[in-house]
Design an enzyme around this catalytic site. Sequence first.
Site, mmCIF file in Angstrom:
data_model
loop_
_atom_site.group_PDB
_atom_site.id
_atom_site.type_symbol
_atom_site.label_atom_id
_atom_site.label_comp_id
_atom_site.label_asym_id
_atom_site.label_seq_id
_atom_site.Cartn_x
_atom_site.Cartn_y
_atom_site.Cartn_z
ATOM 1 N N TYR A 137 16.721 30.150 7.576
ATOM 2 C CA TYR A 137 15.584 30.802 8.233
ATOM 3 C C TYR A 137 15.769 30.836 9.746
ATOM 4 C CZ TYR A 137 12.630 30.667 4.029
ATOM 5 O OH TYR A 137 12.089 30.854 2.786
ATOM 6 N N LYS B 274 0.842 -1.203 0.000
ATOM 7 C CA LYS B 274 0.000 0.000 0.000
ATOM 8 C C LYS B 274 0.872 1.246 0.000
ATOM 9 C CE LYS B 274 -0.225 -0.581 4.957
ATOM 10 N NZ LYS B 274 -0.912 -1.260 6.053
ATOM 11 N N ARG C 95 -10.409 -0.945 14.445
ATOM 12 C CA ARG C 95 -10.172 -0.053 13.319
ATOM 13 C C ARG C 95 -11.074 -0.541 12.194
ATOM 14 N NH1 ARG C 95 -4.161 0.742 10.847
ATOM 15 N NH2 ARG C 95 -4.687 -1.319 10.021
ATOM 16 N N MET D 54 11.737 24.551 2.477
ATOM 17 C CA MET D 54 10.821 23.754 1.659
ATOM 18 C C MET D 54 11.577 22.870 0.665
ATOM 19 S SD MET D 54 7.626 24.940 -0.719
ATOM 20 C CE MET D 54 6.887 25.909 0.580
#
Length: 349
Positions: free
Chosen positions: A248, A38, A132, A297
């Site tokens: 930053y 998955k 679940r 980023m």
Amino acid sequence: MIQVPSPLRLRLDSNALIANWRWLAARSGSAACGAAIKADGYSLGARSVMRRLTAVGCRDFFVATWGEAAALMPLPEGVSLSVLHGVGASDMIAARTLPVRPVLNSLEQVARWREAGEGRPCDVMIDTGMNRLGLRVEEALGGTLNGLRIEALLSHLASADEDSDQNAAQLAAFRAVREAVPARRYSLANSAGICLGRDFAFDLTRPGIALYGGTPRDEAAGHIRQVVYPETRVLQVREVVAGESVGYGATWTAPRNSRIAVANLGYADGFLRCHAAADAGASWQGRALPLIGRVSMDLIAFDASDAGAIDEGDWLALDYDLPRTAVRSGLSQYELLTGLGARFERIWI
Ligand SMILES: *Cc1c(COP(=O)(O)O)cnc(C)c1O
């Protein structure tokens, strides 16, 4: 289309993936060993993982959704694929069209499959304590499942990565269901469950994380090999003077005149700010480059003062041993893998 080389890559070690599967298969004893693929094979690429594991004898694969299943068509010969999230009303077209089994998770899904599944085989998930997905044990007893062609009856361990009493309780509950509900095969263990011992293996195991280099429990330490090696290219090497800061928030100040390697990687690639802990870093030609300052980023900085002649265009290998990186970052080994973004080129070696 112009071919654009990526400045980010995951080197993926085929032999390590296969060795991990073989170790898990051996630990599974006489049970077949499948693979959870998955989330695009925990981000390595589900199709690539499936092809490699099929070649060494893995036959049973698990994805979460029908979209993931559809993306794997056509399946290799003799391969079985199951969709863990079951079959909702809007999934029925996919479920009737694809050569894939749903894992029925509720009485509603059982009814739906009886009505519209045209007698095709299915898997069934029994909830033995995780709360679940899956039928409650009492829902599975008393004949509700009679007449279904159940290929695999599954349950899932909630605390297998810990020494918890819940493991024995779930094992006992699953054994009881097994006595009452006929199915061709029974399956309980994920990676950590395989480590718990043969009692948990039944007929089929479903490892995920350990295939990809995760160490689910201490029993696997020293046996599971690293599969995923993230690498990033240096964009620029710059000199900073003692007392100047980098990045930053100016969170890192050069204690001496330093060389800084700025590379193509950031939190948009899944390399989150929490990686910037004391011993995070990368290496180049065997030399360590500590990570410095905040992760941006798309950019990240390393102290390359001791990295000799490193230059623009060089590839840095990130420290990404999963158990160690998990401890350092506070992220789980699962989050570390599945967060690795689309900008990494996947290169199997
Ligand atoms: C994800 C998943 C697995 C694999 O779990 P790992 O902890 O990654 O080994 C097995 N079974 C089910 C039902 C799952 O959802």
